[in-house]
Motif scaffolding. Structure first.
Motif, PDB file in Angstrom:
ATOM      1  N   ARG A  77       0.307  16.457   1.622  1.00 60.37           N
ATOM      2  CA  ARG A  77       1.509  15.652   1.880  1.00 60.37           C
ATOM      3  C   ARG A  77       2.045  16.042   3.255  1.00 60.37           C
ATOM      4  O   ARG A  77       2.101  17.228   3.595  1.00 60.37           O
ATOM      5  N   THR A  78       2.426  15.052   4.050  1.00 63.70           N
ATOM      6  CA  THR A  78       2.937  15.355   5.398  1.00 63.70           C
ATOM      7  C   THR A  78       4.208  16.191   5.290  1.00 63.70           C
ATOM      8  O   THR A  78       5.148  15.815   4.577  1.00 63.70           O
ATOM      9  N   PRO A  79       4.248  17.332   5.997  1.00 61.32           N
ATOM     10  CA  PRO A  79       5.422  18.217   5.892  1.00 61.32           C
ATOM     11  C   PRO A  79       6.689  17.584   6.480  1.00 61.32           C
ATOM     12  O   PRO A  79       6.616  16.768   7.407  1.00 61.32           O
ATOM     13  N   LEU A 127       2.066   2.530   6.241  1.00 59.74           N
ATOM     14  CA  LEU A 127       0.660   2.237   5.951  1.00 59.74           C
ATOM     15  C   LEU A 127       0.043   3.451   5.271  1.00 59.74           C
ATOM     16  O   LEU A 127       0.119   4.558   5.815  1.00 59.74           O
ATOM     17  N   CYS A 128      -0.559   3.274   4.087  1.00 62.03           N
ATOM     18  CA  CYS A 128      -1.109   4.397   3.314  1.00 62.03           C
ATOM     19  C   CYS A 128       0.031   5.345   2.930  1.00 62.03           C
ATOM     20  O   CYS A 128      -0.017   6.550   3.221  1.00 62.03           O
ATOM     21  N   CYS A 129       1.028   4.803   2.271  1.00 61.83           N
ATOM     22  CA  CYS A 129       2.293   5.528   2.054  1.00 61.83           C
ATOM     23  C   CYS A 129       2.165   6.665   1.063  1.00 61.83           C
ATOM     24  O   CYS A 129       3.022   7.550   1.027  1.00 61.83           O
ATOM     25  N   ILE A 136       2.574   0.539   1.536  1.00 61.34           N
ATOM     26  CA  ILE A 136       1.325   0.008   0.970  1.00 61.34           C
ATOM     27  C   ILE A 136       0.345   1.154   0.791  1.00 61.34           C
ATOM     28  O   ILE A 136       0.252   2.045   1.647  1.00 61.34           O
ATOM     29  N   ASP A 137      -0.385   1.139  -0.324  1.00 59.78           N
ATOM     30  CA  ASP A 137      -1.379   2.177  -0.593  1.00 59.78           C
ATOM     31  C   ASP A 137      -2.416   1.608  -1.553  1.00 59.78           C
ATOM     32  O   ASP A 137      -2.135   0.716  -2.354  1.00 59.78           O
ATOM     33  N   LEU A 138      -3.622   2.212  -1.460  1.00 57.25           N
ATOM     34  CA  LEU A 138      -4.739   1.812  -2.313  1.00 57.25           C
ATOM     35  C   LEU A 138      -4.560   2.311  -3.744  1.00 57.25           C
ATOM     36  O   LEU A 138      -5.061   1.706  -4.690  1.00 57.25           O
ATOM     37  N   ASP A 194      -5.176  -2.707   0.390  1.00 51.00           N
ATOM     38  CA  ASP A 194      -6.047  -1.998   1.316  1.00 51.00           C
ATOM     39  C   ASP A 194      -5.535  -2.205   2.742  1.00 51.00           C
ATOM     40  O   ASP A 194      -5.333  -3.353   3.162  1.00 51.00           O
ATOM     41  N   ALA A 195      -5.364  -1.106   3.455  1.00 47.41           N
ATOM     42  CA  ALA A 195      -4.863  -1.195   4.837  1.00 47.41           C
ATOM     43  C   ALA A 195      -5.822  -2.000   5.713  1.00 47.41           C
ATOM     44  O   ALA A 195      -5.419  -2.513   6.760  1.00 47.41           O
ATOM     45  N   ARG A 196      -7.086  -2.137   5.291  1.00 47.67           N
ATOM     46  CA  ARG A 196      -8.057  -2.870   6.103  1.00 47.67           C
ATOM     47  C   ARG A 196      -7.988  -4.368   5.868  1.00 47.67           C
ATOM     48  O   ARG A 196      -8.689  -5.135   6.519  1.00 47.67           O
ATOM     49  N   SER A 202       2.387   5.489  10.036  1.00 51.31           N
ATOM     50  CA  SER A 202       1.375   6.003   9.116  1.00 51.31           C
ATOM     51  C   SER A 202       1.263   7.516   9.297  1.00 51.31           C
ATOM     52  O   SER A 202       1.327   8.014  10.425  1.00 51.31           O
ATOM     53  N   PHE A 203       1.115   8.204   8.185  1.00 54.55           N
ATOM     54  CA  PHE A 203       1.069   9.672   8.213  1.00 54.55           C
ATOM     55  C   PHE A 203      -0.125  10.169   7.402  1.00 54.55           C
ATOM     56  O   PHE A 203      -0.288   9.792   6.227  1.00 54.55           O
ATOM     57  N   GLY A 204      -0.936  11.003   8.023  1.00 52.00           N
ATOM     58  CA  GLY A 204      -1.930  11.784   7.290  1.00 52.00           C
ATOM     59  C   GLY A 204      -3.050  11.000   6.629  1.00 52.00           C
ATOM     60  O   GLY A 204      -3.681  11.520   5.702  1.00 52.00           O
TER      61      GLY A 204
HETATM   62  C1  LIG Z   1      -3.388  12.254   2.521  1.00 47.71           C
HETATM   63  S1  LIG Z   1      -2.615  10.906   1.702  1.00 47.71           S
HETATM   64  C2  LIG Z   1      -1.173  10.699   2.756  1.00 47.71           C
HETATM   65  C3  LIG Z   1      -0.017  10.082   1.997  1.00 47.71           C
HETATM   66  C4  LIG Z   1       1.286  10.008   2.775  1.00 47.71           C
HETATM   67  N1  LIG Z   1       1.174   9.070   3.893  1.00 47.71           N
HETATM   68  C5  LIG Z   1       1.719  11.354   3.270  1.00 47.71           C
HETATM   69  O1  LIG Z   1       1.740  11.560   4.480  1.00 47.71           O
HETATM   70  O2  LIG Z   1       2.081  12.208   2.463  1.00 47.71           O
HETATM   71  C6  LIG Z   1      -3.625   9.507   2.156  1.00 47.71           C
HETATM   72  C7  LIG Z   1      -3.232   8.222   1.439  1.00 47.71           C
HETATM   73  O3  LIG Z   1      -3.985   7.145   2.017  1.00 47.71           O
HETATM   74  C8  LIG Z   1      -4.301   6.232   0.990  1.00 47.71           C
HETATM   75  N2  LIG Z   1      -5.430   5.407   1.442  1.00 47.71           N
HETATM   76  C9  LIG Z   1      -6.683   5.821   1.763  1.00 47.71           C
HETATM   77  N3  LIG Z   1      -7.430   4.766   2.165  1.00 47.71           N
HETATM   78  C10 LIG Z   1      -6.632   3.678   2.090  1.00 47.71           C
HETATM   79  C11 LIG Z   1      -6.813   2.289   2.394  1.00 47.71           C
HETATM   80  N4  LIG Z   1      -7.991   1.815   2.827  1.00 47.71           N
HETATM   81  N5  LIG Z   1      -5.766   1.449   2.217  1.00 47.71           N
HETATM   82  C12 LIG Z   1      -4.574   1.910   1.745  1.00 47.71           C
HETATM   83  N6  LIG Z   1      -4.342   3.200   1.457  1.00 47.71           N
HETATM   84  C13 LIG Z   1      -5.344   4.070   1.631  1.00 47.71           C
HETATM   85  C14 LIG Z   1      -4.613   7.116  -0.198  1.00 47.71           C
HETATM   86  O4  LIG Z   1      -4.555   6.417  -1.424  1.00 47.71           O
HETATM   87  C15 LIG Z   1      -3.535   8.200  -0.052  1.00 47.71           C
HETATM   88  O5  LIG Z   1      -2.363   7.868  -0.771  1.00 47.71           O
END
Ligand SMILES: C[S@@+](CC[C@H](N)C(=O)[O-])C[C@H]1O[C@@H](n2cnc3c(N)ncnc32)[C@H](O)[C@@H]1O
Length: 259
Positions: free
Chosen positions: A37-39, A62-64, A84-86, A115-117, A136-138
């Motif tokens: 998780r992002t600090p 993005l990828c929350c 948004i997240d997968l 999907d972010a793509r 977007s983070f991490g």
């Molecule tokens: C390491 S976590 C980071 C979560 C958050 N952003 C944070 O900083 O704590 C990566 C996240 O990216 C999401 N993810 C990975 N590939 C993805 C995609 N193609 N589309 C949407 N989300 C995606 C994962 O489901 C996961 O929740």
């Protein structure tokens, strides 16, 4: 690194042998107790930097995941906040954290599974693109280098002209340091794992390089700048330890009159 509430080694191994989506579904209840998780130090530094660039209306994380970046958007955006997240599991934790009901979490926070793509926020003829700020983070380690052009094109499409795509990038570990060998080792293990095991779990720390990112953002139609995040200081050579990439969707060209 992991608190007692975090996942066990066995749980991590099971997650790492799953797909990205299912792996995060499994990890979700304990994700906030992991170093993945992002600090807050990074979130706070990014929020301060964005404060100086705003105000923003509508924001997208993005990828929350469980919602680390949603807190940043709530601080710097005056309008809607969307994540948004997968992974449905990660979104469920985000929904509980932000305290709301189905899909709509707070008065202005929405969570979308996708999907972010292939972002499901197409511009409409009447309203145009949906967002002024995308963060977007991490998560960029989950995308292969050849997926970046498509990913950045998606972000470009959902941003209004002049809108910003902003994310922090930590300086790569210097060769020979413990961090360098740890990240190299992690990526090597993941490459072997993905060569011998399906479904793949794409997560490489060393594949997202600033020079490539800058080039691909420019191709996608962004003006790109980076800003040092002073909270993290400098490396011995004077370069920042952490930067914020700020990619601005080039404002639309004014229509040229023919007559
Ligand atoms: C390491 S976590 C980071 C979560 C958050 N952003 C944070 O900083 O704590 C990566 C996240 O990216 C999401 N993810 C990975 N590939 C993805 C995609 N193609 N589309 C949407 N989300 C995606 C994962 O489901 C996961 O929740």
């Amino acid at each position: 690194m992991f608190s007692p509430e975090g996942p066990t080694l066995r749980e991590l191994a099971v997650q790492a042998l799953s797909s990205v989506e299912h792996g995060y579904d499994l990890l979700a209840p304990k994700f906030d107790h992991t170093p993945f998780r992002t600090p807050d130090t990074i979130l706070d530094a990014v929020a301060s930097a964005l404060d100086g660039l705003g105000p923003f209306d509508d924001g997208l994380d993005l990828c929350c995941g469980t919602g680390a970046g949603l807190d940043v958007l709530e601080r710097v955006c005056r309008g809607s906040v969307t994540g948004i997240d997968l992974s449905a599991g990660m979104l469920e934790v985000a929904r509980q954290r932000t305290g709301g009901g189905d899909g709509q979490t707070g008065p202005r926070v929405s969570l979308v599974r996708g999907d972010a793509r292939a972002l499901p926020f197409a511009a409409t003829a009447t309203a145009g693109p949906a967002f002024d700020l995308v963060v977007s983070f991490g998560a960029f380690g989950h995308f292969l280098p050849d997926e970046l052009p498509g990913l950045f094109a998606q972000v470009h499409c959902v941003l209004r002209p002049g809108g910003r795509f902003a994310f922090p990038v930590v300086a790569p570990a210097r060769p020979g340091t413990r961090a360098y060998w740890a990240l190299l080792g992690f990526d090597a293990v993941m490459r072997v794992r993905n060569a011998v095991w399906k479904p793949p779990f794409v997560m490489y720390y060393r594949a997202f390089r600033l020079a490539d990112v800058r080039r691909e953002l420019t191709y996608a139609g962004f003006d790109v700048e980076t800003r040092a995040l002073p909270e993290f200081g400098q490396r011995p050579d004077g370069s920042p330890r952490c930067r914020l990439v700020v990619a601005t969707r080039t404002p639309a060209e004014p229509a040229v009159s023919s007559g």
